[in-house]
Structure formats: structure tokens, C-alpha cells
Write an enzyme that holds these catalytic residues in place. Structure first.
Site, short mmCIF file in Angstrom:
data_model
loop_
_atom_site.label_atom_id
_atom_site.label_comp_id
_atom_site.label_asym_id
_atom_site.label_seq_id
_atom_site.Cartn_x
_atom_site.Cartn_y
_atom_site.Cartn_z
N SER A 238 0.85 -1.20 0.00
CA SER A 238 0.00 0.00 0.00
C SER A 238 0.88 1.24 0.00
O SER A 238 2.10 1.16 0.04
CB SER A 238 -0.90 0.01 1.25
OG SER A 238 -0.11 0.13 2.42
N LYS A 239 0.23 2.39 -0.03
CA LYS A 239 0.94 3.68 -0.06
C LYS A 239 1.90 3.81 1.12
O LYS A 239 2.98 4.38 1.01
CB LYS A 239 -0.06 4.83 -0.03
CG LYS A 239 -0.82 5.02 -1.34
CD LYS A 239 -0.26 6.18 -2.12
CE LYS A 239 -1.08 6.46 -3.36
NZ LYS A 239 -0.49 7.51 -4.19
N ARG A 240 1.49 3.29 2.26
CA ARG A 240 2.33 3.47 3.47
C ARG A 240 3.66 2.72 3.34
O ARG A 240 4.61 3.01 4.05
CB ARG A 240 1.58 3.05 4.73
CG ARG A 240 1.28 1.58 4.84
CD ARG A 240 0.33 1.28 6.00
NE ARG A 240 -0.13 -0.09 5.94
CZ ARG A 240 0.53 -1.13 6.41
NH1 ARG A 240 1.70 -0.96 6.99
NH2 ARG A 240 0.03 -2.35 6.33
#
Length: 463
Positions: A238-240
């Protein structure tokens, strides 16, 4: 060598992300390895979420990555008539039938199966009713009632699915539009696709598609399902985790060859080699050595990979690539003759083009705009430090020619003649020139700045 024909088939419901990019790279390399063909197909049948801006972004990302495609770009929305011809053929040969069951009725069948501990599926109510077209009627594939669908996956090995796990799937919806699995089979056949490499979220579609191939009497391609890319914590990427769209990596100053190299190594290997030229990747990537286990994305390793390729670039090419990032940083449009020496000084100190362009700031801004790091000035702009700067101003003012070689000799002579250690003189000089304790060799910095700017910076530092 058998000619391999592959395809990449993104949906334009968002930008191209690294998972899709890796699949595209695998498909492209497999085709190029055999001198085959690589096709690009836009699966835009989700009319609500598909957008032209995403199609444009996907195409731009593919071009930036160097993944050229063969033949015309194909859009599924333009091929409904083609798909329906194949559906009609299945109806004519008795491999498909019309179904009048409503979605609510089908859901009731599934719920009843669940209650009885069975797999939720359509129960075949309309299979032998010999219905024709009508309001709300869909078309279903008449699946075999016994046996297994078996295929040899390029990544996962032999996979066998009992047909009782599959129901008579819809191949044309009640609105007249063919379903995804039907359209994909027709497209892949008409494009001559020999190898389908895609994410393993499609494994469940493969037995269904094989049944359609067999019902149509068409050759079945080889399938390969690559695992998803995970985050460093082994959770879904994911983006994180630093996972972003390809276009964002481009905007952040990564080189396409670095991103390609890094993504290929996430799930494929050739001995212990980590870094490859594109020619090596084409030579070695034959569809074997694909890892069935999910790989973890490591942003630090991607940066390391990018730094390597940046340092390998010919200087004029690196200067040309960093130029837009220098402008983006608000440092103006620098000429090539300024960019190249800046690249020489800072290419070992930056991992991407954006950071490289920003690293030029202390040497590009005028003396009045140079910002100082407070802890460095407090430590080095002492009375003794300023006395050295005062003396060095006279030394450098007299230095002719004002070249890196002459400046190095002058600085070394000052240190030696005054019985000093270099570490007594260099820190205040470096802080005066750069505003902080960083940067390239002092003589290179001064030669780049020129005499007037060098002396102005020493003057300002002395306050």
C-alpha cells in the site's frame, strides 16, 4: 525457439502501479527474449470507472519504462460485436444456453447451497429448457458435469480444479454485453497470445477461461500467475509502504531502467546477479526462475538500484535528465556547461534526479540567498575560523588562474606554510561556501563558483 506472443491488459480505472508494471515487464521480456510479439490491450469495459486520463497515463508510463508494444492498441469497448459472434457460436453448437433466472433467484440458489454445506453456485435450472433470447435473459456456458480442469502454470506448477467447483458461468449479460472471461478468451485467441502472464488474483479465472477455449475448440495458451508484491511487513502493498504509481516514481526522479531492474528482481532471479542491462534481461528472461512466493517491496533497495544507474549514465545524459528537476526546484534553466560539473560534484551524493537537482541549490543561488545550517556556523565560524577565512580571502584573491588545480595548490600551501592541520581550515571554509558541512571537494566548489562569488561567500561568513 518457438515465437512467444504475450499481452498486457490493464484497466484504465487508475494510474499504472508497480504491481501492474512488473507484470507488463515480465510479459514484454518474455516476448522479446524469443523475438516474439507483445500486445497492449485496454480493458475498459467498466464504463463507470474507466477514464481517458488513466488510459493516457498508462500509455505514458509504458513508454517511459521502454515497454514498446507491437501492432495496434486494442480497446475492449470497441469489440463487443466480435465477442458476441463467439457467444452466438457457442449457442449454435450447444455449448451455451439462454437463462431467464433473475439475480435474486440465482442468489437464492447460492444461499440454499450454503445452507446445505455445498459450494454456492448456480444450479443449472435453465440448462435444458431450450429458452431463446428474451427480456432479462443472459447466456451461460454449459460446463462439463464431471472431470477436472488441469493446467501447468509457469510459476505455480500443476493446478487442477474439479469442474464441480465451477458453475455454468454467464458469458453474455442480460444487457447484451459479454462478460470479462468471455472477452478475454476471444481477445487472447484473436491476438494469437501463446503465453498469459498475470497476477495470481486471476488464478480463479483461468479454469473458467480454459472451459471457454475448449468449448470453442481453440488452442489454450500457457498460463503463469505471479504472486502479489507485499510490503516489508509481508502485508498487502500500500501507499504506506512507499508503493505508488509509476508516474509518481518518474516525478520523483527515478530512472526507468532502475525501476525496471528492481521490479524484475521482485519475483525472478538469474543466479545472484542483482543489476542488469536491458539487453541482459532480454537475454536471460525465458519465463523460468519465477518465484511462486510473494516478494517484499523494499524502497531503500530501489533507491540503491537507482543510485547505481545514475552513476553509470554518461554525463551529458545525466545533465539533460536532471535539468527539469533543477527548474522544478526553482533554480532556473541552467545551461549544460553548468549542469555537467554540478553532476560530477553531486552524483555520488544523491539517489535520484530530484535529490540531485536540489543538491545543486547551495552552488546555484546568489550569496545573499545562501542559507546556513545553524549548528555548523556555531561550530565553525569561531574567531579562529573567521581568521582563517580572512587569510584565505587574500590567498584566493591572488590565485590565477582560478582553476580547481591552482586552488588546491593554494589551499594546501596555506595549510602547510602556517603549520596547520587541514581539519582546522576546511570546516569553516566549507561552511562559508556551502552553508553546511557537505558538498564536493573544496577546490571544485570554488572553481565552479568563480572568484567573485567565492570571495563574496567568505566575506559574508566573516560577517
Amino acid at each position: 525457439m518457438t515465437q512467444v506472443v504475450t499481452r498486457f491488459a490493464p484497466s484504465p480505472t487508475g494510474h499504472l502501479h508497480i504491481g501492474g508494471a512488473r507484470t507488463a515487464i515480465f510479459c514484454w521480456l518474455l516476448a522479446r527474449h524469443s523475438g516474439g510479439r507483445f500486445h497492449l490491450r485496454i480493458e475498459d469495459t467498466d464504463l463507470l470507472r474507466s477514464k481517458q486520463e488513466y488510459t493516457d497515463s498508462i500509455l505514458a508510463s509504458m513508454r517511459w519504462l521502454g515497454l514498446d508494444w507491437d501492432g495496434e492498441l486494442t480497446y475492449q469497448t470497441q469489440r463487443a460485436d466480435v465477442y458476441n459472434r463467439y457467444v452466438d457460436k457457442l449457442l449454435e453448437t450447444g455449448h451455451a444456453y439462454w437463462c431467464s433466472c433473475t439475480p435474486e433467484e440465482v442468489e437464492a440458489m447460492r444461499e440454499e447451497a450454503r445452507q446445505n454445506g455445498l459450494k454456492p453456485r448456480y444450479n443449472g435450472r435453465c440448462r435444458e429448457r431450450n429458452l431463446g433470447p428474451g427480456e432479462g435473459h443472459c447466456v451461460r456456458l454449459k460446463a462439463p458435469v464431471a472431470g477436472k480442469v488441469v493446467f501447468d502454470d509457469l510459476v505455480k506448477g500443476k493446478i487442477a480444479v474439479d469442474v464441480t467447483e465451477l458453475d455454468d458461468m454467464v458469458i453474455r449479460r442480460a444487457d447484451g454485453m459479454p462478460t470479462y472471461n468471455m472477452a478475454v478468451v476471444v481477445d487472447d485467441y484473436e491476438m494469437g497470445i501463446t503465453h498469459v502472464v498475470r497476477g495470481d488474483d486471476h488464478v480463479s479465472n483461468t479454469p473458467r477461461q480454459i472451459l471457454i477455449y475448449e468449448a470453442l475448440g481453440l488452442p489454450v495458451p500457457r498460463f503463469g500467475h505471479v504472486p502479489m508484491i507485499l510490503g516489508p511487513d509481508r502485508q498487502k502493498l500500500s501507499k504506506r509502504h512507499g508503493a505508488r504509481a509509476v508516474i509518481e516514481y518518474q516525478q520523483d526522479g527515478l530512472l526507468p531502467q532502475a525501476l525496471v531492474n528492481y521490479l524484475v528482481r521482485l519475483g525472478w532471479s538469474h543466479g545472484n546477479q542483482e543489476l542488469f542491462t536491458k539487453e541482459e534481461l532480454i537475454e536471460y528472461f525465458d519465463g523460468t526462475n519465477l518465484n511462486p512466493a510473494a516478494a517484499a517491496f523494499d524502497p531503500a533497495k530501489l533507491e540503491w538500484c537507482n543510485a547505481h544507474f545514475m552513476r553509470e549514465l554518461p554525463l551529458p545524459e545525466l545533465a539533460a535528465l536532471v535539468a527539469p528537476f533543477v527548474e522544478e526546484a526553482g533554480l532556473g534553466a541552467l545551461p549544460q556547461e553548468k549542469l555537467e560539473p554540478l553532476c560530477v560534484m553531486f552524483r555520488e551524493r544523491a539517489n535520484n534526479l530530484k535529490a540531485l537537482g536540489e543538491a545543486f541549490r547551495p552552488l546555484v543561488v546568489p550569496v545573499a540567498e545562501l542559507s546556513y545550517v545553524e549548528k555548523d556556523t556555531a561550530k565553525h565560524f569561531t574567531d579562529a575560523g573567521k581568521a582563517h577565512l580572512q587569510a584565505l580571502s587574500a590567498v584566493f584573491a591572488a590565485c590565477e588562474p582560478f582553476t580547481a588545480e591552482a586552488l588546491e595548490a593554494a589551499l594546501n600551501a596555506y595549510v602547510a606554510d602556517n603549520g596547520l592541520k587541514f581539519k582546522e581550515v576546511a570546516p569553516p571554509l566549507r561552511t562559508a561556501l556551502m552553508g553546511f558541512m557537505g558538498g564536493s571537494h573544496l577546490n571544485e566548489i570554488m572553481a565552479f563558483l568563480g572568484k567573485q562569488e567565492t570571495l563574496a561567500r567568505l566575506q559574508r561568513a566573516m560577517g
